[in-house]
Write a protein that holds these residues in place. Structure first.
Motif, short mmCIF file in Angstrom:
data_model
loop_
_atom_site.label_atom_id
_atom_site.label_comp_id
_atom_site.label_asym_id
_atom_site.label_seq_id
_atom_site.Cartn_x
_atom_site.Cartn_y
_atom_site.Cartn_z
N MET A 43 1.13 12.31 -10.65
CA MET A 43 0.70 11.05 -10.96
C MET A 43 -0.44 10.79 -10.42
O MET A 43 -1.02 9.65 -10.29
N VAL A 44 -1.24 11.70 -9.82
CA VAL A 44 -2.31 11.37 -8.93
C VAL A 44 -3.80 12.26 -9.41
O VAL A 44 -4.51 12.45 -8.49
N PRO A 45 -3.71 12.53 -10.68
CA PRO A 45 -5.07 13.31 -11.11
C PRO A 45 -6.27 12.57 -10.79
O PRO A 45 -6.28 11.35 -11.42
N GLY A 46 -7.26 12.56 -9.66
CA GLY A 46 -8.29 11.98 -9.81
C GLY A 46 -8.28 10.63 -9.12
O GLY A 46 -8.97 9.78 -9.41
N VAL B 137 0.84 -1.22 0.03
CA VAL B 137 0.18 0.02 -0.04
C VAL B 137 0.94 1.24 0.14
O VAL B 137 1.91 1.31 0.67
N MET B 138 0.43 2.26 -0.87
CA MET B 138 1.14 3.55 -0.90
C MET B 138 0.34 4.64 -0.34
O MET B 138 -0.72 4.76 -1.10
N ARG B 139 0.57 5.25 0.77
CA ARG B 139 -0.17 6.28 1.18
C ARG B 139 -0.09 7.56 0.30
O ARG B 139 1.12 8.00 0.07
N LEU B 140 -0.86 8.19 -0.07
CA LEU B 140 -0.80 9.23 -1.36
C LEU B 140 -0.17 10.49 -0.42
O LEU B 140 0.56 11.31 -0.99
#
Length: 516
Positions: free
Chosen positions: A311-314, A294-297
């Motif tokens: 890398m995190v749009p939407g 798991v990768m925490r945003l």
């Protein structure tokens, strides 16, 4: 006889059945060429090669821009670029082949296949599995200076990793780790007798028809369609030398073209099948694209790397599989992996349920252009509302760059002027040692100190007190600070590279007995 009308209808049917790229790209990719060319200009990237796969057809394979600034030779779909860490998925796939053959298991202890392998923590050494090597959860920080630009070969890098102290507890959190992928790659010769390079070529490149793809920069000397790496130095984009990564090959040394990487994407979108041959089992393919760590945003966004902020749009969830990043986007699962070496950036991304994949290869250091291009392609085929990801992400990158400049200005303002080193410069000359990274040598030439360490020559200019500004002769490496530490007798005892590591001074003849 066939009428003219029937001949025309038959021609149309045959054209549609052929999956001809020109037809397939008309609707979703209308205006795409203009978008890419504008993005090249906005991001100051010399060239890019792109391939798009949809429903097992290569609907686009094309180059834009030039291979090298100042040279008119264009980028084509067959131009070779470095794919950097996108190579990691090849290493995972190679091990998947061995899993399919029953020669290894994902959860085998690493020491079963590499008996001499050792990490700092004996418990982790014993418990570490093949799976752990491929999903960034070992608890180790990067330690990349051990291999980057050094003369250490793969075996020596692996031997020295035992000195890297853990930064987090084992399997507790995501922590990107290149050397663990080297370790994974070294399992291949231990099990098969073939080098990682030969195994990848024989079992993956050759069956997929990737005849120009190579695992080293050395063959590129004889290739005639190769992109040149570039970097932005002192505000200007200029060509730079290729970086050889042979000692870290399983983590990032592959060089390929857009058209050949498209075959790699097709393999994944067809769950391990190429033409009528099942190269890798669908079960193993599924395992590679299943979340392992798991990768925490919020942790991802804390990174100073601009690409992490793009890398995190939407996106709501991120994880790492086996050689692949995984995230949600517009209700779909996305598998992707970028790559970065000196002067090159790459991206391989897929939406498996849409049978859609994209390869983007660029030749500018630290550019994030491949990210908005990937999402542009995804949006085009998902029928999403048009959105200029390039402009939005570039604005975010520019903001981060401005913050970096402000931080640098703050450092410069904090410099204490008018100070001098505690000792005369010759007193800092000597050999310094670190058990993991090896030797660092400080020398004095024409009243200037220089440092030789980890394959790099570094100029040391006095900053304040016993701190020196360290400037690499390879301008792409940037600058850092070196601090000399004195012992109780006022002698130089230690050299510290700020935010990196310490080297203890090696005693010389005549040093007091008992001095470490």
């Amino acid at each position: 006889m066939m009428t003219k009308r029937r001949r025309i209808l038959l021609s149309i049917v045959l054209l549609l059945m052929s999956g001809h790229p020109a037809q397939a790209q008309q609707a979703p990719l209308q205006g795409f060429d203009d978008y890419v060319n504008r993005a090249l200009s906005d991001w100051e990237v010399p060239g890019v090669a792109i391939a798009i796969v949809k429903d097992d057809q290569i609907v686009l394979a094309k180059g834009y821009g030039v291979r090298k600034l100042g040279d008119p030779a264009p980028v084509t779909e067959r131009t070779l670029f470095a794919i950097g860490s996108s190579s990691k998925a090849f290493t995972a796939a190679a091990l998947a082949l061995l899993v399919d053959e029953g020669k290894i298991k994902w959860d085998d202890p690493v020491v079963k296949h590499l008996p001499g392998f050792q990490l700092y923590d004996p418990y982790v050494t014993r418990e570490l599995t093949v799976r752990d090597l491929l999903c960034h959860r070992t608890g180790l920080e990067r330690g990349d200076a051990l291999w980057y630009g050094t003369s250490y070969d793969r075996g020596e890098v692996l031997r020295r990793i035992r000195y890297l102290k853990p930064s987090w507890s084992f399997r507790s959190t995501y922590g990107y780790q290149n050397i663990m992928f080297l370790t994974a790659g070294q399992i291949i010769p231990a099990v098969t007798g073939l080098s990682w390079d030969d195994f990848i070529k024989q079992r993956i490149f050759t069956p997929l028809g990737m005849s120009s793809t190579v695992t080293s920069t050395l063959p590129l000397r004889n290739a005639d369609n190769v992109a040149t790496p570039h970097a932005k130095l002192d505000g200007k984009v200029v060509p730079i030398p290729w970086r050889n990564l042979d000692n870290m090959a399983p983590a990032g040394s592959i060089n390929s073209s857009a058209i050949e990487m498209a075959q790699w994407v097709r393999l994944h979108l067809k769950e391990g099948k190429h033409t009528d041959q099942q190269l890798i089992s669908s079960r193993a393919m599924h395992e590679m694209h299943t979340a392992q760590t798991v990768m925490r945003l919020e942790k991802w966004l804390e990174s100073p790397s601009p690409v992490n902020h793009t890398m995190v749009p939407g996106t709501h969830l991120m994880a790492y599989g086996l050689g692949w990043f995984l995230q949600d986007y517009r209700g779909r699962k996305v598998s992707h992996h970028g790559g970065s070496i000196d002067g090159m950036r790459a991206m391989v991304g897929m939406i498996p349920e849409e049978r859609l994949g994209v390869v983007i290869l660029t030749n500018l250091h630290n550019s994030s252009l491949m990210v908005p291009l990937m999402f542009k392609v995804f949006d085009s085929y998902l029928g999403a509302q048009p959105r200029d990801w390039g402009a939005e992400i570039l604005a975010g990158v520019r903001s981060l760059e401005e913050k970096a400049r402000a931080a640098q200005k703050k450092i410069e303002e904090g410099r204490v002027k008018g100070t001098t080193p505690t000792l005369t410069l010759e007193k800092y000359v000597g050999v310094y040692q670190n058990e993991m990274y090896g030797e660092a040598r400080v020398s004095l030439d024409n009243s200037n100190l220089s440092l030789r360490m980890l394959g790099d020559t570094i100029a040391l200019d006095h900053w304040n007190y016993d701190s020196f500004l360290a400037t690499s002769q390879e301008r792409i490496r940037g600058k850092n600070f070196v601090v000399f530490v004195l012992d109780a007798q006022g002698k130089v005892d230690e050299l510290k590279v700020q935010s990196f590591v310490s080297f203890k001074r090696v005693p010389e003849k005549g040093d007091s007995a008992g001095k470490p």
